[in-house]
Design a protein around this motif. Structure first.
Motif, PDB file in Angstrom:
ATOM      1  N   ASP A  89      -5.314   0.686  -7.375  1.00 21.31           N
ATOM      2  CA  ASP A  89      -5.262  -0.025  -6.093  1.00 21.31           C
ATOM      3  C   ASP A  89      -6.184   0.631  -5.070  1.00 21.31           C
ATOM      4  O   ASP A  89      -6.056   1.811  -4.750  1.00 21.31           O
ATOM      5  N   VAL A  90      -7.121  -0.147  -4.518  1.00 23.54           N
ATOM      6  CA  VAL A  90      -8.113   0.397  -3.581  1.00 23.54           C
ATOM      7  C   VAL A  90      -7.460   0.907  -2.290  1.00 23.54           C
ATOM      8  O   VAL A  90      -8.041   1.721  -1.564  1.00 23.54           O
ATOM      9  N   ILE A  91      -6.238   0.441  -1.999  1.00 27.58           N
ATOM     10  CA  ILE A  91      -5.502   0.924  -0.824  1.00 27.58           C
ATOM     11  C   ILE A  91      -5.358   2.443  -0.878  1.00 27.58           C
ATOM     12  O   ILE A  91      -5.450   3.132   0.146  1.00 27.58           O
ATOM     13  N   GLY A 220       7.367   9.470   3.856  1.00 26.36           N
ATOM     14  CA  GLY A 220       6.145   8.941   3.260  1.00 26.36           C
ATOM     15  C   GLY A 220       6.114   9.125   1.756  1.00 26.36           C
ATOM     16  O   GLY A 220       5.712   8.218   1.009  1.00 26.36           O
ATOM     17  N   ASP A 221       6.549  10.306   1.293  1.00 28.53           N
ATOM     18  CA  ASP A 221       6.548  10.570  -0.148  1.00 28.53           C
ATOM     19  C   ASP A 221       7.559   9.686  -0.869  1.00 28.53           C
ATOM     20  O   ASP A 221       7.325   9.245  -2.002  1.00 28.53           O
ATOM     21  N   ALA A 226       8.047   5.090  -4.495  1.00 27.43           N
ATOM     22  CA  ALA A 226       8.568   3.757  -4.823  1.00 27.43           C
ATOM     23  C   ALA A 226       7.421   2.767  -4.995  1.00 27.43           C
ATOM     24  O   ALA A 226       7.429   1.926  -5.913  1.00 27.43           O
ATOM     25  N   TYR A 227       6.412   2.877  -4.133  1.00 24.51           N
ATOM     26  CA  TYR A 227       5.257   1.989  -4.194  1.00 24.51           C
ATOM     27  C   TYR A 227       4.491   2.179  -5.504  1.00 24.51           C
ATOM     28  O   TYR A 227       4.095   1.214  -6.163  1.00 24.51           O
ATOM     29  N   PHE A 228       4.305   3.439  -5.906  1.00 26.52           N
ATOM     30  CA  PHE A 228       3.611   3.730  -7.159  1.00 26.52           C
ATOM     31  C   PHE A 228       4.349   3.119  -8.342  1.00 26.52           C
ATOM     32  O   PHE A 228       3.737   2.608  -9.285  1.00 26.52           O
ATOM     33  N   GLN A 236       0.050   9.949 -13.080  1.00 34.80           N
ATOM     34  CA  GLN A 236      -0.238  11.115 -12.238  1.00 34.80           C
ATOM     35  C   GLN A 236       0.302  10.922 -10.819  1.00 34.80           C
ATOM     36  O   GLN A 236       0.817  11.852 -10.208  1.00 34.80           O
ATOM     37  N   PHE A 237       0.184   9.699 -10.286  1.00 32.41           N
ATOM     38  CA  PHE A 237       0.647   9.426  -8.933  1.00 32.41           C
ATOM     39  C   PHE A 237       2.169   9.570  -8.833  1.00 32.41           C
ATOM     40  O   PHE A 237       2.697  10.131  -7.865  1.00 32.41           O
ATOM     41  N   LEU A 238       2.876   9.046  -9.820  1.00 33.28           N
ATOM     42  CA  LEU A 238       4.338   9.091  -9.805  1.00 33.28           C
ATOM     43  C   LEU A 238       4.847  10.528  -9.886  1.00 33.28           C
ATOM     44  O   LEU A 238       5.748  10.925  -9.128  1.00 33.28           O
TER      45      LEU A 238
END
Length: 260
Positions: A89-91, A220-221, A226-228, A236-238
């Motif tokens: 996701d480019v976001i 934020g984390d 949750a977003y990931f 890796q993001f999760l």
């Protein structure tokens, strides 16, 4: 015949109404998506505003570890290059760019206080550069990320980004290299709160540290983890989000433990 004629007139109206509703739902979905994306880009930096104001008003940056800025700058530069090899996701790329700018601003403020006669940092230069890890460091190690001019930090970051750019150009076609970039980026970012945690433990104090900033880290984390999960971001993001939540929790405990 009359009923057939009436039905032929009503059906196009019903179709138009359904199309209007469908178009409205699509527009609303786009608006919600855009707002959610904007929140994802800006939210991680919001917590640094109260910390910036506190440092600026007290002329004291000792409560904030500039190693936090080091971690965020390096990890987000790596994230941008990771995206070139694995277009998630480019976001998340926009988020990285905004964070880089935010940390440069924070870093510039902290460094400027080192040459300010009215600053507490004049007395104890370098935010815990001798004690971040709880032990004394050799003099040559102390000098890294403890420079007295902002330009030295910028030169280091440009050099680092340049080296990664060359490596990425050479090895972008190798999946192992791309995954390594992602692993390094998110592994480094997951240690974000550790310098602050160690500093708090060493000094047995959280004076000068903005509780609002740490709460914003946690919120934020939690949101981004949750977003990931929802968007199916790379593993890796999760993992990064989970580790950061654990560290945030410990720092919040320290704020409560060391409060006076």
């Amino acid at each position: 015949t009359r009923s057939t004629h009436l039905k032929s007139q009503v059906e196009p109206i019903q179709t138009r109404i359904r199309n209007i509703h469908l178009h409205s739902n699509i527009q609303m979905g786009n608006i919600i998506s855009a707002v959610g994306g904007l929140v994802m880009v800006i939210a991680p930096t919001i917590g640094y505003f109260p910390q910036y104001r506190e440092i600026q008003s007290k002329r004291n940056a000792e409560g904030f570890s500039t190693k936090v800025s080091l971690i965020l700058l390096v990890s987000n530069i790596l994230r941008c290059f990771f995206w070139l090899g694995k277009e998630f996701d480019v976001i998340l790329v926009y988020q990285a760019m905004v964070m880089i700018v935010a940390q440069l601003v924070m870093l510039n403020l902290c460094i400027s206080l080192r040459s300010d006669p009215g600053s507490v940092l004049k007395v104890r230069k370098g935010d815990l550069h001798n004690h971040d890890m709880g032990f004394s460091k050799p003099s040559h190690v102390q000098k890294f990320w403890d420079w007295n001019d902002f330009s030295s930090y910028v030169y280091f970051l440009i050099g680092f980004a340049g080296i990664v750019a060359v490596l990425t150009f050479l090895f972008l076609g190798f999946p192992f290299y791309v995954e390594l970039l992602g692993f390094l980026s998110l592994s480094i970012e997951s240690t974000l709160g550790i310098p602050q945690l160690l500093k708090n433990h060493q000094t047995k104090s959280t004076e000068g540290l903005s509780a609002i900033m740490i709460l914003s880290w946690f919120a934020g984390d939690l949101f981004k983890t949750a977003y990931f999960t929802i968007i199916g971001a790379p593993l890796q993001f999760l993992m990064c989000g989970i580790v950061q939540l654990l560290v945030d929790s410990v720092i919040l405990f320290q704020i409560n433990q060391y409060k006076t």
